[in-house]
Design an enzyme around this catalytic site. Structure first.
Site, PDB file in Angstrom:
ATOM      1  N   LYS A 174       0.885  -1.171   0.000  1.00 57.79           N
ATOM      2  CA  LYS A 174       0.000   0.000   0.000  1.00 57.79           C
ATOM      3  C   LYS A 174       0.923   1.222   0.000  1.00 57.79           C
ATOM      4  O   LYS A 174       1.383   1.669   1.033  1.00 57.79           O
ATOM      5  CB  LYS A 174      -0.904  -0.004   1.237  1.00 57.79           C
ATOM      6  CG  LYS A 174      -2.242   0.758   1.050  1.00 57.79           C
ATOM      7  CD  LYS A 174      -2.127   2.217   0.650  1.00 57.79           C
ATOM      8  CE  LYS A 174      -1.722   3.095   1.822  1.00 57.79           C
ATOM      9  NZ  LYS A 174      -1.704   4.565   1.391  1.00 57.79           N
ATOM     10  N   GLU A 177      -0.471   7.504  -1.397  1.00 57.60           N
ATOM     11  CA  GLU A 177      -1.412   7.945  -2.421  1.00 57.60           C
ATOM     12  C   GLU A 177      -0.966   9.247  -3.084  1.00 57.60           C
ATOM     13  O   GLU A 177      -1.558   9.679  -4.083  1.00 57.60           O
ATOM     14  CB  GLU A 177      -2.809   8.118  -1.817  1.00 57.60           C
ATOM     15  CG  GLU A 177      -2.970   9.247  -0.827  1.00 57.60           C
ATOM     16  CD  GLU A 177      -2.449   8.934   0.573  1.00 57.60           C
ATOM     17  OE1 GLU A 177      -2.661   9.776   1.482  1.00 57.60           O
ATOM     18  OE2 GLU A 177      -1.840   7.863   0.768  1.00 57.60           O
ATOM     19  N   CYS A 282      13.687  11.076   6.138  1.00 56.27           N
ATOM     20  CA  CYS A 282      13.652  10.755   7.559  1.00 56.27           C
ATOM     21  C   CYS A 282      15.049  10.749   8.165  1.00 56.27           C
ATOM     22  O   CYS A 282      15.206  10.769   9.386  1.00 56.27           O
ATOM     23  CB  CYS A 282      12.968   9.408   7.800  1.00 56.27           C
ATOM     24  SG  CYS A 282      13.899   7.995   7.178  1.00 56.27           S
TER      25      CYS A 282
END
Length: 500
Positions: A174, A177, A282
C-alpha cells in the site's frame, strides 16, 4: 486527459471499483495530473486473497527459482532506472539526480535479496546425543504487507518486498497515495521478470485500505515507514491483531560539531544533509549542535553555501532542490519558519517567500536557516520534513550529548570531529540507532540493517539486512534420531530424555 492509477492484483492491472479517487499533483506546477483509485475493503481482500493463493506454491518454491527471477528483475530495474526516476520526479518533485539515487539505494536491497541463499543457510549440530542431530531452519510467514511513505516511493518499498519475496512470502504493497505511479512500474517489471501472478500486489488508498491490512487475518506481518504517530498506531493495531510488526517512525536527526572539526567539511555536510530532497528525508539533518565558540563561524559558512542552492523543477538539470510534495505540506513547513522568531530563534534565512518564475503555482519554499534555537521551539521539537535547519548552541561535548539524548526521537545522528577518542565516546554514549562519524546521513548499506531507537521505531526488528531476513521468516528447530540397523530395541523409558 487526467491519468488514472489503478491497483495491481493477481499479476494484472485492476480498475478501482470503490468510486473513490485521490488527486496526485505535479509539485512543480501545482496541477492535478493523476487520479489514484482508493481501494475498498473488498478490493484489499481481493489482493490478500491473490497473495494467499500464490503463497501455496511460491512459499515452497526453490531458492534457485526465486533468485533467478530477482536477478532478472534487477537487470530490468537497472535498464529502466531513468523511466522510474522520471515518475518519481513528476509526482514527488525531487530532482532527477536525487530520484536516480533513490533507485540506486533500492537496488542495493535487490542485490541483497539476490544473494538470500547465504542468509537462509540453517545450522546443524550432529551427535548432540547418540545418533541425534539438531537442525535450525527458517521458513516464510505467508502473506505480508508493506505500507510506505511519499518521500521515497521506490526505495522504501524496495527495502521490504525483495527480501520478503526472496524468503518465500507473498506481498501486498500500500504505497503513498501522493506519488503512486512508481509502485505500478515496479509491479510491471516484476511481472516481466517472471514473478508468478499474485506474489506481488499493489493496492492504493487511504485509512480504509490501511486498516483492512492491519486487521486482515491472512496478513501475517506488516512493515511500515512514516511518521511517529502513525507508526505507533500501526504497531498497536497490527500487534493487537496478532501480527508481526516493524514500524519505523519519525526523526529529529542531530549533527554535533566539535570545536576541532573541519568547519568547511561540516558546513558542506550540514547543507547537503538538511536541504537535499527539500528536507523530505527521515534521515535529514534538521538540527546542528555547535559546541563552544565555533557557532558564529559555522552558521556563516552554512549560510554562504545555502544561499547558492538553485531551486527549480525536478526535471530541470540545473535544479539542485525541487518543490515540496503538496501545498498543504508546504504551508505547514513555512509555519515553523514564520513562527520561529516569536519562540526565541534567530531567523538567518527565511525561504517562505520563494517562488520560481514560470512555475508560480508550484509548491515552492526556499532554504531556511534558524540559529540559537531554544529546545522549547516547535521548529526544534517537531519533525518538520522540509528545508529548515535549526542550529543550537552548547558549551561542551557533554552538554551536546545530553541535549541529543533528551530528544524523544533516536533515528540517526552524526558527530564531526578530528578527535578519535571523542568520536568513540559519542558512538557508544548516543541514544540513536544509526550513527555517523564525519558522515552526516549514516544510512547503512544494504547488508546492515536500518532503524532507530525510542520513538523512531516500534517493534523489535530493523529493516533490511539480517533483521529483514529474520523479520520475514520464523525459526524452526528439528531434532532427528535415525536408528542404526544394528541397534537392539531399547524398551520404554519414561524418564527425561538424556543427552549423554
Amino acid at each position: 486527459m487526467t491519468k488514472i492509477v489503478n491497483h495491481w492484483i493477481g499479476g494484472k492491472t485492476v480498475e478501482g471499483a470503490s468510486g473513490n479517487y485521490g488527486p496526485v499533483t505535479d509539485p512543480a506546477t501545482g496541477a492535478v495530473t493523476t487520479n489514484v483509485a482508493f481501494a475498498s475493503v473488498e478490493e484489499v481482500d481481493a489482493a490478500v486473497a491473490a497473495a494467499k493463493d500464490a503463497y501455496a506454491t511460491w512459499g515452497t518454491s526453490s531458492l534457485a527459482r526465486r533468485t533467478t527471477i530477482l536477478f532478472k528483475f534487477r537487470a530490468l530495474l537497472e535498464a529502466n532506472r531513468d523511466a522510474l526516476a522520471e515518475l518519481i520526479t513528476a509526482e514527488h518533485g525531487k530532482v532527477h539526480s536525487d530520484a536516480l539515487g533513490e533507485v540506486a539505494r533500492g537496488l542495493e536491497i535487490v542485490d541483497l535479496a539476490c544473494g538470500i541463499t547465504v542468509q537462509l543457510k540453517g545450522e546443524l549440530s550432529t551427535e548432540v546425543a547418540s545418533r541425534v542431530d539438531v537442525a535450525s531452519i527458517r521458513q516464510p510467514l505467508g502473506v505480508v504487507a508493506g505500507i510506505t511513505p511519499f518521500n521515497f516511493p521506490a526505495m522504501v518499498p524496495m527495502w521490504m518486498f525483495p527480501i520478503a519475496i526472496a524468503t518465500g512470502n507473498t506481498f501486498v504493497l500500500k504505497p503513498s497515495e501522493k506519488d503512486p505511479s512508481a509502485s505500478l512500474k515496479i509491479a510491471e517489471l516484476l511481472a516481466e521478470a517472471g514473478l508468478p501472478d499474485g506474489v506481488f500486489n499493489v493496492v492504493h488508498g487511504d485509512k480504509v485500505a490501511v486498516d483492512r491490512l492491519l486487521e486482515h487475518p491472512d496478513v501475517k506481518a506488516v512493515s511500515f515507514v512514516g511518521s511517529t504517530p502513525i507508526a505507533r498506531y500501526i504497531h498497536t493495531t497490527a500487534s493487537a491483531n496478532g501480527k508481526r510488526v516493524q514500524a519505523l517512525g519519525g526523526a529529529k536527526n542531530h549533527m554535533l560539531v566539535l570545536p576541532d572539526a573541519d568547519l568547511d567539511a561540516a558546513a558542506d555536510a550540514a547543507v547537503s544533509a538538511a536541504y537535499g530532497s527539500a528536507g523530505e528525508r527521515c534521515m535529514a539533518i534538521s538540527a546542528v549542535v555547535a559546541v563552544g565558540s565555533i557557532g558564529d563561524e559555522l552558521v556563516a559558512k552554512i549560510r554562504e553555501r545555502a544561499e547558492k542552492i538553485k531551486i527549480g523543477p525536478g526535471n530541470d538539470p540545473t535544479s539542485e532542490m525541487g518543490p515540496l510534495i503538496t501545498k498543504v505540506h508546504r504551508d505547514k513547513v513555512a509555519s515553523y519558519v514564520t513562527g520561529a522568531a516569536a519562540e526565541g530563534a534567530e531567523v538567518v534565512l527565511d525561504g517562505t517567500g520563494h517562488t520560481v518564475e514560470g512555475f508560480e503555482d508550484g509548491h515552492w519554499i526556499g532554504i531556511s536557516l534558524l540559529d540559537k534555537v531554544p529546545t522549547s521551539a516547535k521548529a526544534y521539537t517537531d519533525e518538520i520534513f522540509g528545508p529548515v535547519l535549526c542550529v543550537l548552541r552548547v558549551d561542551t561535548y557533554d552538554e551536546g550529548v545530553a541535549l541529543i539524548n533528551s530528544s524523544p526521537f533516536g533515528n540517526g545522528t552524526a558527530i564531526f570531529t578530528r578527535d578519535g577518542g571523542a568520536a568513540r565516546r559519542f558512538q557508544l554514549e548516543i541514544e540513536a540507532g544509526m550513527v555517523g562519524v564525519n558522515v552526516p546521513i549514516p544510512v547503512p548499506v544494504g547488508y546492515h540493517s536500518f532503524g532507530g531507537w525510542k520513538d523512531s521505531l516500534f517493534g523489535d526488528h530493523h529493516i533490511y539486512g539480517n533483521d529483514g531476513t529474520h523479520f520475514y521468516t520464523r525459526g524452526k528447530v528439528v531434532t532427528t534420531r535415525w536408528p542404526d540397523p544394528a541397534d537392539a530395541p531399547t524398551g520404554v523409558d519414561l524418564g527425561f530424555p538424556r543427552n549423554h
